[in-house]
Write a protein that holds these residues in place. Sequence first.
Motif, PDB file in Angstrom:
ATOM      1  N   LYS A  77      55.445  13.157  57.655  1.00 55.02           N
ATOM      2  CA  LYS A  77      56.737  13.651  58.133  1.00 55.02           C
ATOM      3  C   LYS A  77      57.528  14.276  56.986  1.00 55.02           C
ATOM      4  N   GLU A  78      57.508  13.621  55.836  1.00 55.05           N
ATOM      5  CA  GLU A  78      58.219  14.150  54.665  1.00 55.05           C
ATOM      6  C   GLU A  78      57.633  15.494  54.237  1.00 55.05           C
ATOM      7  N   ASP A  79      56.315  15.596  54.288  1.00 58.75           N
ATOM      8  CA  ASP A  79      55.670  16.860  53.924  1.00 58.75           C
ATOM      9  C   ASP A  79      56.036  17.966  54.912  1.00 58.75           C
ATOM     10  N   PHE A  80      56.132  17.603  56.183  1.00 56.05           N
ATOM     11  CA  PHE A  80      56.553  18.575  57.194  1.00 56.05           C
ATOM     12  C   PHE A  80      57.936  19.119  56.844  1.00 56.05           C
ATOM     13  N   GLU A  81      58.848  18.228  56.557  1.00 51.49           N
ATOM     14  CA  GLU A  81      60.218  18.639  56.239  1.00 51.49           C
ATOM     15  C   GLU A  81      60.261  19.494  54.972  1.00 51.49           C
ATOM     16  N   GLY A  82      59.439  19.127  53.990  1.00 53.47           N
ATOM     17  CA  GLY A  82      59.383  19.914  52.759  1.00 53.47           C
ATOM     18  C   GLY A  82      58.838  21.311  52.994  1.00 53.47           C
ATOM     19  N   LYS A  83      57.821  21.412  53.846  1.00 52.92           N
ATOM     20  CA  LYS A  83      57.233  22.719  54.151  1.00 52.92           C
ATOM     21  C   LYS A  83      58.221  23.609  54.904  1.00 52.92           C
ATOM     22  N   GLU A 104      50.857  24.864  57.598  1.00 52.44           N
ATOM     23  CA  GLU A 104      50.672  23.571  56.935  1.00 52.44           C
ATOM     24  C   GLU A 104      51.681  22.555  57.472  1.00 52.44           C
ATOM     25  N   ALA A 105      52.903  23.009  57.727  1.00 51.95           N
ATOM     26  CA  ALA A 105      53.925  22.115  58.284  1.00 51.95           C
ATOM     27  C   ALA A 105      53.499  21.602  59.656  1.00 51.95           C
ATOM     28  N   ILE A 106      52.945  22.487  60.471  1.00 49.66           N
ATOM     29  CA  ILE A 106      52.488  22.091  61.808  1.00 49.66           C
ATOM     30  C   ILE A 106      51.389  21.040  61.714  1.00 49.66           C
ATOM     31  N   GLU A 107      50.480  21.242  60.774  1.00 53.48           N
ATOM     32  CA  GLU A 107      49.403  20.257  60.576  1.00 53.48           C
ATOM     33  C   GLU A 107      49.978  18.891  60.217  1.00 53.48           C
ATOM     34  N   GLU A 108      50.997  18.876  59.362  1.00 55.33           N
ATOM     35  CA  GLU A 108      51.621  17.612  58.956  1.00 55.33           C
ATOM     36  C   GLU A 108      52.297  16.931  60.152  1.00 55.33           C
ATOM     37  N   ALA A 109      52.925  17.725  61.006  1.00 55.22           N
ATOM     38  CA  ALA A 109      53.620  17.163  62.170  1.00 55.22           C
ATOM     39  C   ALA A 109      52.643  16.463  63.108  1.00 55.22           C
ATOM     40  N   LEU A 110      51.513  17.107  63.369  1.00 54.99           N
ATOM     41  CA  LEU A 110      50.524  16.515  64.271  1.00 54.99           C
ATOM     42  C   LEU A 110      49.801  15.331  63.626  1.00 54.99           C
ATOM     43  N   ALA A 111      49.688  15.368  62.306  1.00 54.13           N
ATOM     44  CA  ALA A 111      48.988  14.284  61.606  1.00 54.13           C
ATOM     45  C   ALA A 111      49.811  12.999  61.570  1.00 54.13           C
ATOM     46  N   LYS A 146      42.508  13.681  53.256  1.00 57.25           N
ATOM     47  CA  LYS A 146      42.235  13.852  51.826  1.00 57.25           C
ATOM     48  C   LYS A 146      41.522  15.177  51.577  1.00 57.25           C
ATOM     49  N   GLU A 147      40.561  15.509  52.431  1.00 58.32           N
ATOM     50  CA  GLU A 147      39.821  16.760  52.257  1.00 58.32           C
ATOM     51  C   GLU A 147      40.671  17.976  52.644  1.00 58.32           C
ATOM     52  N   VAL A 148      41.587  17.783  53.584  1.00 62.00           N
ATOM     53  CA  VAL A 148      42.526  18.860  53.917  1.00 62.00           C
ATOM     54  C   VAL A 148      43.386  19.179  52.694  1.00 62.00           C
ATOM     55  N   ASP A 149      43.918  18.134  52.073  1.00 62.34           N
ATOM     56  CA  ASP A 149      44.752  18.329  50.881  1.00 62.34           C
ATOM     57  C   ASP A 149      43.955  18.974  49.751  1.00 62.34           C
ATOM     58  N   SER A 150      42.706  18.549  49.602  1.00 63.52           N
ATOM     59  CA  SER A 150      41.848  19.119  48.564  1.00 63.52           C
ATOM     60  C   SER A 150      41.614  20.607  48.810  1.00 63.52           C
ATOM     61  N   THR A 151      41.423  20.963  50.073  1.00 65.12           N
ATOM     62  CA  THR A 151      41.173  22.366  50.427  1.00 65.12           C
ATOM     63  C   THR A 151      42.403  23.227  50.188  1.00 65.12           C
TER      64      THR A 151
END
Length: 332
Positions: free
Chosen positions: A105-111, A88-95, A312-317
Motif C-alpha cells: 500500500k505504501e509503495d502504491f501511494e509512493g508511485k 507499477e502502482a496498480i500492481e502494488e494495489a492488487l498485491a 521478490k522477482e517482480v521487484d528484481s525485474t
Amino acid sequence: MRSLILFISLVLAGLVLIAGCTGTTPEVQKTPAVTAAPTPAATPIPTPQATEAPSQAMTPAPVQMPGKVAYSVDSAVTLGRMHGVMMEAIEEALAYPVLAEPEEKEDFEGKVKEFDLLAVMFEKQAGLDRPENADIKASYDSILSKKKALVTDAENFFAVYEKKGMVTDGDVVVLEESIDGFTSEFGPFTESYFAVVSEEDLKDNDHARVALDILTMHRTLMEGIEEVFGYVLLNESIEKEEFTANIQKFNEAGAALVNDDYLGESENKAKLAAYTSVMSAKERMVDAAYVMFAEFEDTGKVSKSTGDAFEKEVDSTTTAYDILLEEVLKDL
C-alpha cells in the motif's frame, strides 16, 4: 587662338591631374593602415547573423511534420515513465490483499506521488498550455480524471480489506473496471504520442529510439504482472491468458531490440549487460508466477511464501529495468 587657349587649358588640366595622382601616392601607402583599423570591428558583425539564421530555419523542424504536430523526445520519455510508474502502482494495489503486506500500500501511494511529479514535468515539456495543443490536452485531462478515479477506488479497496481482512469479487471488479478505464485511454494515448515524436529528434539518435522501445516493453511487462494478481483475486482464466500474451509480446520486443544490433555495439556493453539482467530477472519472475498459478489452482489460495517469492522477482525485474533505462537515457 581659341584652339591654342583650349589646348593650353587641356595641358594644364592634365598636369593638374598628374600632379594630383602623384601627390596622393604617399597617401595610398597609408590606406592599408586605415582599412585595417576597422577590420577587427567589422569581423564580428556577420557572426551573430550567421548563428541566428540557422536557428530560425531549424526551429520549426522539431515541431512540424507533414499534416501533424511532432513531439519532443524528452516529453515522450517523461510520458513513458509516467505510464510505467502508474502500472507499477496498480500492481502494488492488487498485491496488497494477496500478500497482506502494508508495504504494498505504501509503495502504491509512493508511485502515485511519483506519477504526479512526472505529470507536471510532462505538461511543461509538451506545452499543453499552448492553443495548438488543445486537443491533446483534452485527451490528457481525461486520462488524469481516470487516474483520479482509479486512486479513489484503490483507496476504497484498501479500506475494505483493512476492515474485513479480505476482499470480495465485487470489490476486485470495481477496482479492475477502474483500472481498465484508465489503461484503455492511457495506452492508446502513449502509443500515439510515441508515434509522432519528432523525426528530427530521432534522426541518427539510436539512444532516443531505443529508450522509447524500452519504455514500451516495460509497460507491456507491468500489464502482464497486473494480470497475475488479477487471476488469483478473480479466478478468471482470461487474466492468466493475458499474462501469457503480454510476456510473449515482451519477449518479441526484446528479440527485436537484440536483432537491431544496438546492444551489440562496443560502446553499449553496459546496456547489453543491463538488458541481459532484465531478461534473466523476467524469466525468474515468470517461473514464480506459474508456481503461484499452480498453487492457487490446487488449493484455491496463495501462501505467503509463494506470494512473497513472486513479488521478490517482480521487484528484481523492475530494478533491473530501471538500470537499463538509465543506461540508455544518460546518453541522450
